[in-house]
Design a protein around this motif. Structure first.
Motif, short mmCIF file in Angstrom:
data_model
loop_
_atom_site.label_atom_id
_atom_site.label_comp_id
_atom_site.label_asym_id
_atom_site.label_seq_id
_atom_site.Cartn_x
_atom_site.Cartn_y
_atom_site.Cartn_z
N TYR A 34 0.91 -1.33 0.02
CA TYR A 34 -0.11 -0.09 -0.15
C TYR A 34 0.87 1.22 -0.05
CZ TYR A 34 -4.17 -2.86 1.07
OH TYR A 34 -5.26 -3.79 0.83
N TYR A 35 2.00 1.19 0.51
CA TYR A 35 3.00 2.35 0.93
C TYR A 35 3.42 2.61 -0.61
CZ TYR A 35 2.37 2.05 5.57
OH TYR A 35 1.59 2.10 6.94
N ALA A 36 3.81 1.76 -1.41
CA ALA A 36 4.11 1.80 -2.93
C ALA A 36 3.16 2.40 -3.75
CB ALA A 36 4.67 0.42 -3.33
N TYR A 37 2.05 2.04 -3.39
CA TYR A 37 0.75 2.46 -4.23
C TYR A 37 0.70 4.17 -3.86
CZ TYR A 37 -1.22 -2.23 -4.75
OH TYR A 37 -1.40 -3.56 -5.05
N PHE A 38 0.84 4.42 -2.45
CA PHE A 38 0.63 5.80 -2.18
C PHE A 38 1.80 6.60 -2.71
CE2 PHE A 38 -1.20 4.65 2.49
CZ PHE A 38 -2.23 4.46 1.83
N ASP A 39 3.24 6.31 -2.66
CA ASP A 39 4.09 6.99 -3.27
C ASP A 39 3.87 6.92 -4.80
OD1 ASP A 39 6.59 8.11 -2.34
OD2 ASP A 39 7.91 6.52 -3.13
N THR A 40 3.49 5.83 -5.40
CA THR A 40 3.11 6.20 -6.96
C THR A 40 2.07 7.26 -7.11
OG1 THR A 40 3.83 3.69 -7.13
CG2 THR A 40 2.40 4.64 -8.91
N ALA A 41 1.07 7.21 -6.41
CA ALA A 41 0.15 8.25 -6.88
C ALA A 41 0.62 9.56 -6.76
CB ALA A 41 -1.09 7.68 -5.98
N VAL A 42 1.18 9.89 -5.36
CA VAL A 42 1.50 11.39 -5.15
C VAL A 42 2.85 11.62 -6.36
CG1 VAL A 42 2.95 12.84 -3.57
CG2 VAL A 42 1.19 11.24 -2.72
N ASN A 43 3.59 10.75 -6.58
CA ASN A 43 4.79 11.26 -7.28
C ASN A 43 4.16 11.22 -8.79
OD1 ASN A 43 7.03 11.97 -5.72
ND2 ASN A 43 7.04 9.81 -5.07
N ALA A 44 3.30 10.52 -9.38
CA ALA A 44 2.63 10.52 -10.66
C ALA A 44 1.98 11.83 -10.74
CB ALA A 44 1.65 9.29 -10.90
N TYR A 45 1.24 12.09 -9.89
CA TYR A 45 0.33 13.57 -9.73
C TYR A 45 1.64 14.56 -10.12
CZ TYR A 45 -2.08 17.77 -8.43
OH TYR A 45 -2.73 19.05 -8.31
N LEU A 46 2.11 14.81 -8.94
CA LEU A 46 3.48 15.81 -9.00
C LEU A 46 4.05 15.83 -10.15
CD1 LEU A 46 4.78 15.59 -5.46
CD2 LEU A 46 3.01 17.44 -6.14
N VAL B 109 4.65 18.67 3.65
CA VAL B 109 3.40 18.31 3.33
C VAL B 109 2.87 17.08 3.76
CG1 VAL B 109 1.97 18.06 1.26
CG2 VAL B 109 3.86 19.33 1.01
N ARG B 110 1.76 17.20 4.20
CA ARG B 110 1.08 15.84 4.73
C ARG B 110 -0.23 15.57 3.84
NH1 ARG B 110 -0.58 12.76 9.41
NH2 ARG B 110 -2.69 11.98 9.18
N TYR B 111 0.17 14.46 3.17
CA TYR B 111 -0.73 14.01 1.99
C TYR B 111 -1.28 12.87 2.86
CZ TYR B 111 2.76 15.75 -1.38
OH TYR B 111 3.40 16.25 -2.19
N GLU B 112 -2.83 12.76 2.52
CA GLU B 112 -3.70 11.78 2.96
C GLU B 112 -4.14 11.06 1.63
OE1 GLU B 112 -5.34 13.91 7.24
OE2 GLU B 112 -6.64 13.98 5.16
N LEU B 113 -3.99 9.67 1.77
CA LEU B 113 -4.36 8.98 0.63
C LEU B 113 -5.34 7.80 1.21
CD1 LEU B 113 -0.95 9.27 0.87
CD2 LEU B 113 -1.47 9.23 -1.38
N ALA B 114 -6.06 7.18 -0.15
CA ALA B 114 -7.09 6.20 0.36
C ALA B 114 -7.22 5.29 -0.76
CB ALA B 114 -8.43 6.80 0.42
N VAL B 115 -6.98 3.86 -0.68
CA VAL B 115 -7.07 2.83 -1.87
C VAL B 115 -8.67 2.46 -1.97
CG1 VAL B 115 -6.31 0.51 -2.34
CG2 VAL B 115 -4.80 2.08 -1.53
N PHE B 116 -9.10 2.58 -3.45
CA PHE B 116 -10.57 2.27 -3.53
C PHE B 116 -10.56 0.96 -4.62
CE2 PHE B 116 -10.70 6.64 -2.37
CZ PHE B 116 -11.59 6.64 -1.30
N GLN B 117 -11.31 -0.18 -4.27
CA GLN B 117 -11.65 -0.95 -5.06
C GLN B 117 -12.37 -0.63 -6.29
OE1 GLN B 117 -12.61 -3.55 -1.92
NE2 GLN B 117 -11.60 -4.96 -2.78
N ASP B 118 -12.39 -1.04 -7.48
CA ASP B 118 -13.21 -0.64 -8.65
C ASP B 118 -14.78 -0.69 -8.30
OD1 ASP B 118 -13.62 0.24 -11.19
OD2 ASP B 118 -13.77 -1.78 -11.93
N GLY B 119 -15.46 0.38 -8.42
CA GLY B 119 -16.69 0.64 -7.98
C GLY B 119 -17.16 1.05 -6.52
N ALA B 120 -16.15 0.78 -5.53
CA ALA B 120 -16.50 1.14 -4.18
C ALA B 120 -16.46 2.63 -4.00
CB ALA B 120 -15.36 0.21 -3.49
#
Length: 151
Positions: free
Chosen positions: A36-48, A96-107
C-alpha cells in the motif's frame, strides 16, 4: 487512539489508477500491507510529475518521507483494478502531509487509507527548503478545507 472510518471516494480530488500485480499478494491471498505504501508513493509522485512540480532526475528539490501510516478496512487482491485517492491535509513551509485512500473498482468507501509526510529538501545538501512555487500550486489543487472537502 480512535480507529478512523473509511472515507468516501469524493473526499479525494485526485485519483490515480493502480493495477494489482501477482507479486502484490502475500501468502494469505491478499495484497501485503507494505505494498500500500508503494501505491501511495506512486500516486503522489505521478500527480506531481504530471503537474510539472517534480523533476525526478534533475530537480534541485526532492521530497523525503519522514512519517507514514495506514489503516486497513477491506482486503484487496490480484487481479484487481484500484484507484488511489490523494489529498493534501496540510502544506507548511517545507513539508506536506498527504492523505491517501485505496479504492476498489466501483467502491464508494476506502479499502485502506493512510498518510505520509514529505519534507522537501535540497537534493545536494539534504537540508529543508521552502516549497517551490510550482509545487505549492500543484498542492493547492489537492488541499482540503474543513467543512468544504476538496477545493
Amino acid at each position: 487512539m480512535t480507529r478512523p472510518t473509511p472515507q468516501p471516494r469524493a473526499a479525494y480530488p485526485y485519483h490515480h489508477p493502480i493495477q494489482t500485480r501477482w507479486a502484490d499478494n502475500d501468502v494469505y491471498g491478499h495484497v501485503n500491507n507494505v505494498t500500500y505504501y508503494a501505491y501511495f508513493d506512486t500516486a503522489v509522485n505521478a500527480y506531481l510529475a504530471a503537474q510539472g512540480a517534480l523533476d525526478i532526475e534533475r530537480g534541485e528539490v526532492i521530497g523525503l518521507v519522514v512519517d507514514t501510516g495506514c489503516a486497513f478496512f477491506a482486503p484487496v487482491a490480484f487481479p484487481e483494478t484500484l484507484s488511489v485517492g490523494v489529498r493534501v491535509a496540510r502544506a507548511g513551509r517545507s513539508s506536506v502531509r498527504y492523505e491517501l485512500a485505496v479504492f476498489q473498482d466501483g467502491a464508494v468507501g476506502a479499502a485502506a487509507q493512510g498518510h505520509f509526510v514529505h519534507v522537501y529538501v535540497d537534493r545536494a545538501s539534504r537540508r529543508p527548503v521552502d516549497l517551490p512555487a510550482p509545487l505549492r500550486a500543484a498542492l493547492e489543487l489537492l488541499q482540503t478545507h474543513p467543512g468544504r472537502g476538496p477545493v
